[in-house]
Write an enzyme that holds these catalytic residues in place. Structure first.
Site, short mmCIF file in Angstrom:
data_model
loop_
_atom_site.label_atom_id
_atom_site.label_comp_id
_atom_site.label_asym_id
_atom_site.label_seq_id
_atom_site.Cartn_x
_atom_site.Cartn_y
_atom_site.Cartn_z
N ARG A 91 0.87 -1.26 0.08
CA ARG A 91 -0.07 0.15 0.00
C ARG A 91 0.78 1.23 -0.07
NH1 ARG A 91 -4.39 -2.54 2.62
NH2 ARG A 91 -6.23 -1.33 3.03
N ARG A 130 -21.83 -2.63 4.11
CA ARG A 130 -21.01 -4.10 4.22
C ARG A 130 -21.09 -4.92 5.52
NH1 ARG A 130 -14.92 -4.84 2.30
NH2 ARG A 130 -14.03 -3.58 4.40
N ARG A 163 -17.60 -4.19 10.47
CA ARG A 163 -16.14 -4.23 10.71
C ARG A 163 -16.01 -2.80 11.43
NH1 ARG A 163 -12.33 -5.54 5.65
NH2 ARG A 163 -11.20 -3.65 6.37
P1 AMP Z 1 -8.26 -4.08 4.29
O1 AMP Z 1 -8.94 -5.25 4.90
O2 AMP Z 1 -7.41 -4.27 2.99
O3 AMP Z 1 -9.36 -2.82 4.00
O4 AMP Z 1 -7.36 -3.44 5.46
C1 AMP Z 1 -7.87 -3.10 6.68
C2 AMP Z 1 -6.79 -2.39 7.60
O5 AMP Z 1 -5.88 -3.00 7.58
C3 AMP Z 1 -6.24 -1.24 6.89
O6 AMP Z 1 -7.03 0.11 6.92
C4 AMP Z 1 -5.07 -0.80 7.61
O7 AMP Z 1 -5.21 -0.27 8.94
C5 AMP Z 1 -4.36 -2.35 7.70
N1 AMP Z 1 -3.79 -2.87 6.54
C6 AMP Z 1 -4.00 -3.65 5.57
N2 AMP Z 1 -2.97 -3.94 4.69
C7 AMP Z 1 -1.94 -2.82 4.95
C8 AMP Z 1 -0.78 -2.82 4.42
N3 AMP Z 1 -0.56 -3.28 3.48
N4 AMP Z 1 0.15 -1.53 5.17
C9 AMP Z 1 -0.28 -0.94 6.19
N5 AMP Z 1 -1.78 -1.28 6.87
C10 AMP Z 1 -2.46 -2.23 6.43
#
Ligand code: AMP
Length: 224
Positions: A91, A130, A163
């Protein structure tokens, strides 16, 4: 056959949905950083406790922590054999650079980066409705994909929840962070010639067809 791709796009664009379809089609191992953090949180590990403090605010978990977690997962034997479907990682540009070094070491080069594009307004609408199963991770939507029994997961029967980071304020913060950090990651892969743009506002079936079309293009280029 080993498929090695990265799905990139704003939160709620449908990366997880497409990753599970791709897993069924290709056998590649899905590695969704957000799911991995949430399972660490459920298991109450040190990593989970650390990650939770960032996730609940919609902020990114620090690069060093995220990279170490993904290094462990990408080094698994199954990944070497069947490939991977990265979702939510990298990211940031430092994460993308660390991933490139790691995949070089493992001799598992990335084949394509699928960018699922959609307007922010669609993201807010999708994430606002969601519903997620805290037990198995299955995702529903109040309007577009309601569960068969209200409030219950179709797959495992657990009670569905929202969530903590799918609250309106946090959604806006996640979108801001997405544009700020992930825009440069998109440029990074565009410069490497790996980026494929896909319309993420289409139906899940259409998005899947577009991804498969891009994949077959990659496969043809590999065997040419
Ligand atoms: P997601 O399920 O991909 O929307 O991720 C949920 C949360 O996990 C994000 O808002 C971040 O707080 C954390 N997160 C997930 N992937 C990353 C990443 N590659 N780098 C940093 N934080 C992450």
């Amino acid at each position: 056959m080993s498929t090695r791709i990265l799905l990139i796009g704003p939160p709620g664009v449908g990366k997880g949905t497409q990753a599970s379809r791709l897993q069924a089609q290709t056998g590649a191992v899905p590695l969704a950083s957000g799911d991995l953090f949430r399972s660490e949180i459920r298991e109450g590990t040190d990593l989970g406790r650390l990650a939770k403090s960032y996730i609940d605010r919609g902020e990114l978990v620090p690069d060093s922590v995220t990279i170490e977690m993904m290094r462990g997962r990408l080094s698994a034997a199954r990944v070497r054999e069947f490939g991977f479907l990265l979702d939510g990682f990298p990211r940031t540009v430092p994460q993308a650079e660390a991933l490139e070094r790691l995949l070089d070491e493992l001799r598992l080069p990335l084949e394509a980066v699928m960018l699922l594009e959609v307007d922010d307004a669609v993201v807010v609408e999708r994430l606002g409705g969601r519903l997620t199963c805290p037990n198995c991770g299955e995702v529903f939507h109040r309007v577009s994909r309601p569960p068969q029994v209200e409030g219950r997961c179709d797959r495992c029967g657990s009670e569905l929840g929202v969530r903590t980071d799918d609250q309106p304020e946090t959604i806006r913060e996640r979108l801001r962070i997405y544009h700020q950090n992930t825009g440069p990651v998109v440029d990074y892969y565009e410069n490497k010639g790996l980026l494929r743009r896909i319309d993420g506002s289409a139906s899940p079936d259409e998005v899947f067809r577009s991804i498969l079309a891009e994949l077959s293009f990659v496969e043809r280029a590999k065997s040419a």
